[in-house]
Design a protein around this motif. Structure first.
Motif, short mmCIF file in Angstrom:
data_model
loop_
_atom_site.label_atom_id
_atom_site.label_comp_id
_atom_site.label_asym_id
_atom_site.label_seq_id
_atom_site.Cartn_x
_atom_site.Cartn_y
_atom_site.Cartn_z
N ALA A 77 8.33 3.61 -4.93
CA ALA A 77 8.65 4.56 -3.85
C ALA A 77 10.07 4.30 -3.35
O ALA A 77 10.43 3.15 -3.07
CB ALA A 77 7.66 4.40 -2.70
N ASP A 78 10.85 5.35 -3.28
CA ASP A 78 12.21 5.20 -2.74
C ASP A 78 12.20 4.97 -1.24
O ASP A 78 13.11 4.36 -0.69
CB ASP A 78 13.04 6.46 -3.04
N THR A 79 11.14 5.44 -0.58
CA THR A 79 11.03 5.28 0.88
C THR A 79 9.68 4.62 1.19
O THR A 79 8.67 5.31 1.32
CB THR A 79 11.13 6.64 1.59
N PRO A 80 9.64 3.30 1.30
CA PRO A 80 8.38 2.61 1.59
C PRO A 80 7.89 2.93 3.00
O PRO A 80 8.66 3.38 3.85
CB PRO A 80 8.75 1.12 1.48
N PRO A 81 6.60 2.70 3.27
CA PRO A 81 6.09 2.89 4.64
C PRO A 81 6.83 1.99 5.62
O PRO A 81 7.16 0.85 5.30
CB PRO A 81 4.61 2.48 4.52
N ARG A 82 7.07 2.50 6.82
CA ARG A 82 7.82 1.74 7.82
C ARG A 82 6.96 1.14 8.90
O ARG A 82 7.45 0.38 9.74
CB ARG A 82 8.89 2.64 8.47
N THR A 83 5.65 1.49 8.93
CA THR A 83 4.76 0.86 9.90
C THR A 83 4.06 -0.32 9.23
O THR A 83 3.83 -0.33 8.01
CB THR A 83 3.71 1.85 10.43
N LEU A 84 3.70 -1.33 10.03
CA LEU A 84 3.21 -2.59 9.49
C LEU A 84 1.97 -2.42 8.62
O LEU A 84 1.92 -2.88 7.47
CB LEU A 84 2.93 -3.56 10.64
N TRP A 85 0.94 -1.75 9.16
CA TRP A 85 -0.32 -1.66 8.42
C TRP A 85 -0.18 -0.76 7.20
O TRP A 85 -0.76 -1.05 6.14
CB TRP A 85 -1.44 -1.17 9.34
N ALA A 86 0.59 0.30 7.31
CA ALA A 86 0.82 1.16 6.14
C ALA A 86 1.60 0.40 5.07
O ALA A 86 1.35 0.55 3.86
CB ALA A 86 1.57 2.42 6.55
N PHE A 87 2.53 -0.43 5.50
CA PHE A 87 3.31 -1.25 4.56
C PHE A 87 2.40 -2.20 3.79
O PHE A 87 2.46 -2.29 2.56
CB PHE A 87 4.38 -2.02 5.34
N LEU A 88 1.54 -2.93 4.52
CA LEU A 88 0.62 -3.86 3.86
C LEU A 88 -0.38 -3.12 2.97
O LEU A 88 -0.68 -3.56 1.86
CB LEU A 88 -0.12 -4.68 4.91
N TRP A 89 -0.87 -1.98 3.46
CA TRP A 89 -1.86 -1.23 2.70
C TRP A 89 -1.29 -0.74 1.37
O TRP A 89 -2.00 -0.65 0.37
CB TRP A 89 -2.36 -0.06 3.54
N SER A 90 0.02 -0.45 1.35
CA SER A 90 0.63 0.04 0.11
C SER A 90 0.60 -1.00 -1.00
O SER A 90 0.68 -0.67 -2.18
CB SER A 90 2.08 0.47 0.38
N TYR A 91 0.50 -2.28 -0.61
CA TYR A 91 0.44 -3.35 -1.61
C TYR A 91 -1.00 -3.72 -1.99
O TYR A 91 -1.21 -4.52 -2.89
CB TYR A 91 1.13 -4.61 -1.08
N CYS A 92 -1.97 -3.17 -1.28
CA CYS A 92 -3.35 -3.62 -1.43
C CYS A 92 -4.12 -2.92 -2.55
O CYS A 92 -5.26 -3.32 -2.83
CB CYS A 92 -4.11 -3.43 -0.12
N GLY A 93 -3.52 -1.90 -3.17
CA GLY A 93 -4.25 -1.12 -4.17
C GLY A 93 -5.01 -1.93 -5.19
O GLY A 93 -6.24 -1.77 -5.35
N PRO A 94 -4.37 -2.85 -5.93
CA PRO A 94 -5.09 -3.60 -6.96
C PRO A 94 -6.13 -4.56 -6.41
O PRO A 94 -6.95 -5.09 -7.17
CB PRO A 94 -3.96 -4.38 -7.67
N PHE A 95 -6.12 -4.81 -5.09
CA PHE A 95 -7.00 -5.81 -4.50
C PHE A 95 -8.17 -5.22 -3.73
O PHE A 95 -9.00 -5.98 -3.20
CB PHE A 95 -6.20 -6.71 -3.54
N ARG A 96 -8.26 -3.92 -3.64
CA ARG A 96 -9.24 -3.33 -2.71
C ARG A 96 -10.67 -3.68 -3.08
O ARG A 96 -11.49 -3.98 -2.21
CB ARG A 96 -9.03 -1.82 -2.63
N SER A 97 -11.03 -3.65 -4.35
CA SER A 97 -12.40 -4.03 -4.74
C SER A 97 -12.62 -5.52 -4.50
O SER A 97 -13.70 -5.94 -4.08
CB SER A 97 -12.65 -3.68 -6.21
#
Length: 617
Positions: free
Chosen positions: A18-38
């Protein structure tokens, strides 16, 4: 077993950038959580099961006390022996399996991979930023944020599962157990819980900003210290050891004061928590004893209630510290986001094609760029360079020469105008394909802190050993390279050159950089004072080499030492961001204009940065 859990998530798996990552804390962390959600879902379930078993064990201790008090030991064992064996099986087999799986997921899957994933993706994101972005910050501070944000994010996830899930389950289980014995026993627990949550809220609201301030202060220390180390030659040259110590001390003292404020919050929280827990122990245990005295509760209830509140007493310190640690970790992540979550400042157009270079014609059309200041840089500059033409660029310092080169390399996008290569606007093609077609040697050619071989092969990593050595020979570098030896005993092309190449002399560094560009063999060549760091004898040899390298290429050469560009096809003089005059060396001398005055006023072959116009008259 460990390998199974360690390989559940691949931190290097492909992902949409993403050229423009999320700027809020929880959205930022959530964007990295995809492979770990299960994995997170399973870990949450296991954490709840572990906490439930712990509460159940406390309840079962009370039951055992009541059973052992109910009659003859032989009769109790005969009646409940199978139950006791089942409880032993749960404690010795089932509980370790569940807890072990929970800890393996937390430690071996999440902690080892989640931080790695964030660091990997953050580094990829930062490397995509343009040159100007790096010029506006400390390299040390950027690196510090890349290093400290991932473990902080990992700690935040760990505390969420290891402490938060455990805490919620324990409190709910404790309430259920006390209510099962006597509903009145839950009243002290409810009052304590309300006070505890208020204390927790008080702590979190203060610890978060305090932690972020501490993290900012630590990054500032790193930035200042690394700046001193990187420029150690200047520090020693100007004898500013004490000045640098003071410069660092200011940042260190600021960090100490911010950390003191953070620790005051922690100490206050700890004292208030001790008072609250004392009230909980006395309230629940005392009430249970009062019920027992009135014949409304058994000894087992009193024992279980006492064990439970003592367990909560220990647990609450851990939960409070874990919560504070969680908030501190989130504060560190928030501070890191100031760097990691910045949008890419210069991007390729969607589906940008690669540059299709056919001839090497460069057309510069009304190019304007003032770095957002409104002055300086270039002002409506227009220039056409034919395929294979060698053009020298001269002018006073600040005239716009380096700005022109940076725009051709697309380190910046121009504020107005455009640059075409073989008819293609460079902002419409991919940056990597553009720079792959341009070779550049700068006045200050810093090298990577790697071996000489790695530095030369940076120009073309797939080159053979023979091709690399041939490039080094053409750059007059091969002979001195063979004499190199680093402190680790590596020699020749395997010797390490030090940070930015500091273990080499300026001339040696420049020749390695030249070898790198020669090996790259790009069709467009940009030279920015390429031989300024060389002595006269080596420069003469290199000049012949460079003119050989220039054959068949489109060349732009910036020079203060005019003798190095006198043989160019055309010389362009830039003044105040515009072309003042152009022509061959002989024609410009005959014209008697700026170039002729530059030539007359050179001292040691360099243009003065502040030309005395009156002396030329």
């Amino acid at each position: 077993m460990f390998r199974f859990f360690e390989n559940l998530v691949d931190p290097y798996a492909p992902y949409p950038e993403a050229d423009t990552p999320p700027r809020t804390l929880w959205a930022f962390l959530w964007s990295y959580c995809g492979p770990f959600r299960s994995v997170f879902a399973v870990t949450a379930i296991l954490s709840v099961l572990v906490a439930s078993l712990d509460v159940a064990l406390i309840w079962y201790v009370g039951r055992v006390v009541d059973l052992l008090s109910s009659g003859d030991p032989g009769a109790v064992l005969a009646a409940h022996g199978l139950e006791f064996a089942g409880a032993a099986f749960v404690i010795l087999v089932l509980r370790p399996i569940i807890a072990g799986a929970d800890m393996a997921l937390l430690h071996n899957t999440i902690l080892t991979n989640f931080g790695t994933l964030i660091r990997w993706r953050a580094h990829r994101h930062v490397l995509r930023q343009p040159v100007g972005w790096f010029e506006n910050d400390f390299a040390g501070r950027i690196a510090n944020r890349i290093m400290q944000t991932p473990p902080a994010a990992g700690d935040a996830v760990f505390q969420t599962f290891d402490a938060m899930a455990f805490a919620v389950t324990t409190v709910i289980g404790s309430f259920a157990m006390l209510a099962g014995a006597d509903l009145r026993l839950t009243l002290p627990l409810i009052l304590w819980l309300l006070a505890y949550l208020a204390l927790l809220r008080w702590t979190v609201r203060r610890a978060g900003p305090a932690s972020k301030a501490s993290s900012d202060a630590r990054s500032a220390i790193t930035g200042r210290v690394v700046d001193s180390y990187t420029n150690i030659h200047s520090v020693k040259l100007f004898a500013h050891h004490d000045r640098e110590i003071g410069y660092a001390k200011d940042a260190i003292e600021t960090a100490r004061r911010t950390f003191q404020k953070e620790m005051r919050i922690i100490t206050s929280m700890d004292v208030m928590l001790t008072v609250l827990n004392g009230l909980l122990i006395v309230g629940v245990t005392g009430w249970a004893m009062a019920l027992w005295h009135g014949g409304q509760a058994t000894v087992g209830v009193v024992a279980a209630a006492a064990a439970l509140v003592l367990r909560l007493n220990n647990l609450t310190y851990w939960i409070m510290w874990a919560t504070t640690g969680l908030v501190q970790a989130l504060g560190t992540v928030a501070e890191g986001m100031e760097t990691i979550a910045q949008p890419i400042a210069l991007t390729d157009r969607p589906a940008a094609p690669p540059l299709a270079l056919r001839e090497g014609r460069i057309e510069i059309d009304a190019l304007t760029h003032h770095y957002g200041r409104g002055s300086g840089g270039l002002d409506r500059l227009t220039l056409s360079i034919a395929p294979g033409e060698k053009v020298g660029i001269v002018g006073r310092s600040g005239a716009g020469k380096s700005t022109l080169v940076k725009l051709i390399l697309r380190f910046y996008d121009p504020e107005e105008g455009r640059i075409l290569i073989d008819g293609q606007d460079i902002v419409q093609v991919s940056q990597d394909s553009l720079r792959a077609k341009i070779g550049m040697v700068q006045q200050d050619s810093s090298l990577l802190h790697r071996s000489v071989r790695d530095n030369i092969l940076y120009g073309r990593p797939d080159a053979t050993e023979a091709e690399m050595i041939a490039a080094a020979r053409r750059a007059e570098a091969h002979d001195f390279i063979l004499t190199l030896k680093d402190p680790e005993g590596r020699s020749g092309y395997d010797a390490q050159v030090g940070e930015r190449g500091v273990k080499l002399s300026g001339g040696q560094r420049q020749r390695v950089a030249l070898a790198r560009v020669i090996l790259k063999d790009a069709p467009i060549l940009v030279l920015d004072e390429a031989t300024s760091a060389l002595d006269s004898e080596v420069e003469a040899a290199i000049q012949d080499t460079l003119y050989g390298v220039m054959e068949g290429k489109t060349v732009i050469a910036i020079a203060h030492r005019l003798s190095t560009i006198a043989r160019m096809d055309r010389i362009v003089v830039i003044e105040a961001g515009r072309i003042a005059e152009e022509g061959s060396h002989a024609d410009l001398l005959a014209a008697g204009g700026l170039y002729a005055r530059f030539w007359d006023h050179q001292s040691g072959g360099f243009i003065g940065t502040d030309l005395d116009e009156r002396a030329a008259e």
